[in-house]
Write an enzyme that holds these catalytic residues in place. Structure first.
Site, PDB file in Angstrom:
ATOM      1  N   CYS A 117       0.811  -1.229   0.000  1.00 41.04           N
ATOM      2  CA  CYS A 117       0.000   0.000   0.000  1.00 41.04           C
ATOM      3  C   CYS A 117       0.840   1.273   0.000  1.00 41.04           C
ATOM      4  O   CYS A 117       0.643   2.172  -0.827  1.00 41.04           O
ATOM      5  CB  CYS A 117      -0.977  -0.009   1.171  1.00 41.04           C
ATOM      6  SG  CYS A 117      -0.218   0.062   2.806  1.00 41.04           S
ATOM      7  N   HIS A 165      -2.651   1.181   6.893  1.00 43.97           N
ATOM      8  CA  HIS A 165      -2.991   1.064   5.481  1.00 43.97           C
ATOM      9  C   HIS A 165      -3.236   2.454   4.908  1.00 43.97           C
ATOM     10  O   HIS A 165      -3.709   3.359   5.601  1.00 43.97           O
ATOM     11  CB  HIS A 165      -4.234   0.189   5.289  1.00 43.97           C
ATOM     12  CG  HIS A 165      -4.466  -0.176   3.857  1.00 43.97           C
ATOM     13  ND1 HIS A 165      -3.630  -1.013   3.142  1.00 43.97           N
ATOM     14  CD2 HIS A 165      -5.447   0.191   2.987  1.00 43.97           C
ATOM     15  CE1 HIS A 165      -4.083  -1.157   1.907  1.00 43.97           C
ATOM     16  NE2 HIS A 165      -5.185  -0.428   1.794  1.00 43.97           N
ATOM     17  N   HIS A 177      -5.715   1.594  -4.261  1.00 42.59           N
ATOM     18  CA  HIS A 177      -4.749   1.106  -3.274  1.00 42.59           C
ATOM     19  C   HIS A 177      -4.282  -0.293  -3.622  1.00 42.59           C
ATOM     20  O   HIS A 177      -4.927  -1.020  -4.378  1.00 42.59           O
ATOM     21  CB  HIS A 177      -5.364   1.137  -1.861  1.00 42.59           C
ATOM     22  CG  HIS A 177      -6.489   0.166  -1.650  1.00 42.59           C
ATOM     23  ND1 HIS A 177      -6.702  -0.484  -0.461  1.00 42.59           N
ATOM     24  CD2 HIS A 177      -7.500  -0.266  -2.479  1.00 42.59           C
ATOM     25  CE1 HIS A 177      -7.773  -1.257  -0.547  1.00 42.59           C
ATOM     26  NE2 HIS A 177      -8.260  -1.139  -1.764  1.00 42.59           N
TER      27      HIS A 177
END
Length: 201
Positions: A117, A165, A177
């Site tokens: 990510c 994240h 993402h």
């Protein structure tokens, strides 16, 4: 014998600078007098007079030195330029991230063949000429804070507490993402994960 004027005077025939000429001419009386009685209508008498230059005849300086108004205009223009450049950088980063959709997730990967990510974020912004920290936790302190209601395309959106994240906001409540192991880079709804915060680079 008439007295000479004591104040400095300009003759009408003197050629002034472009800026001063218009102001000086605006205060001059008509240069042509009415015909004298008993003369032909086509005959006129030219009248020449001494006049003092108008106080506002000097040109106005447009330099910023010592000119607060010009300084304010220059500062506003500079700020607008920087803001436009920042928007362009975020849009470029978003475009780069979107071009990676479908590529595999791999923990610790920073592209170009695979991403995690934060690796996707750092890769995308690097392509746009912006350096951001490598991890999502560090990225959550970069740039400036943005409320969820003020999100714009290209903003970073962080999830979970503590942050673990990150995605790049697309608009309409969606992000791009590198989600997790076994899933490719993709577009998702923000609401699929618990929102933590957002930053604008």
């Amino acid at each position: 014998m008439p007295q000479r004027p004591t104040a400095p005077a300009l003759r009408v025939a003197v050629v002034a600078t472009t800026a001063a000429a218009a102001a000086a001419l605006s205060v001059l009386p008509a240069a042509t007098a009415a015909p004298a009685p008993g003369t032909s209508p086509d005959t006129t008498t030219t009248v020449t007079r001494d006049v003092t230059p108008a106080a506002n005849a000097l040109p106005i300086s447009l330099t910023t030195a010592g000119n607060p108004a010009a300084q304010n205009v220059a500062a506003a223009t500079d700020a607008a330029t920087r803001a436009g450049q920042a928007v362009a950088s975020r849009q470029a980063a978003l475009s780069t991230a979107m071009a990676q959709v479908g590529k595999p997730y791999r923990w610790g990967a920073t592209g170009p063949s695979a991403f995690d990510c934060s690796g996707l974020v750092s890769y995308a912004f690097s392509a746009a000429g912006k350096d951001v920290p490598r991890t999502s936790r560090a990225q959550a302190s970069a740039g400036t804070s943005v409320s969820r209601s003020d999100l714009q395309p290209g903003d970073l959106v962080f999830f979970y507490s503590p942050v673990s994240h990150v995605g790049i906001y697309i608009g309409g409540g969606q992000i791009v993402h590198a989600s997790t192991s076994g899933k490719p880079v993709k577009v998702d709804d923000m609401d699929r994960m618990p929102f933590n915060s957002a930053r604008r680079i």
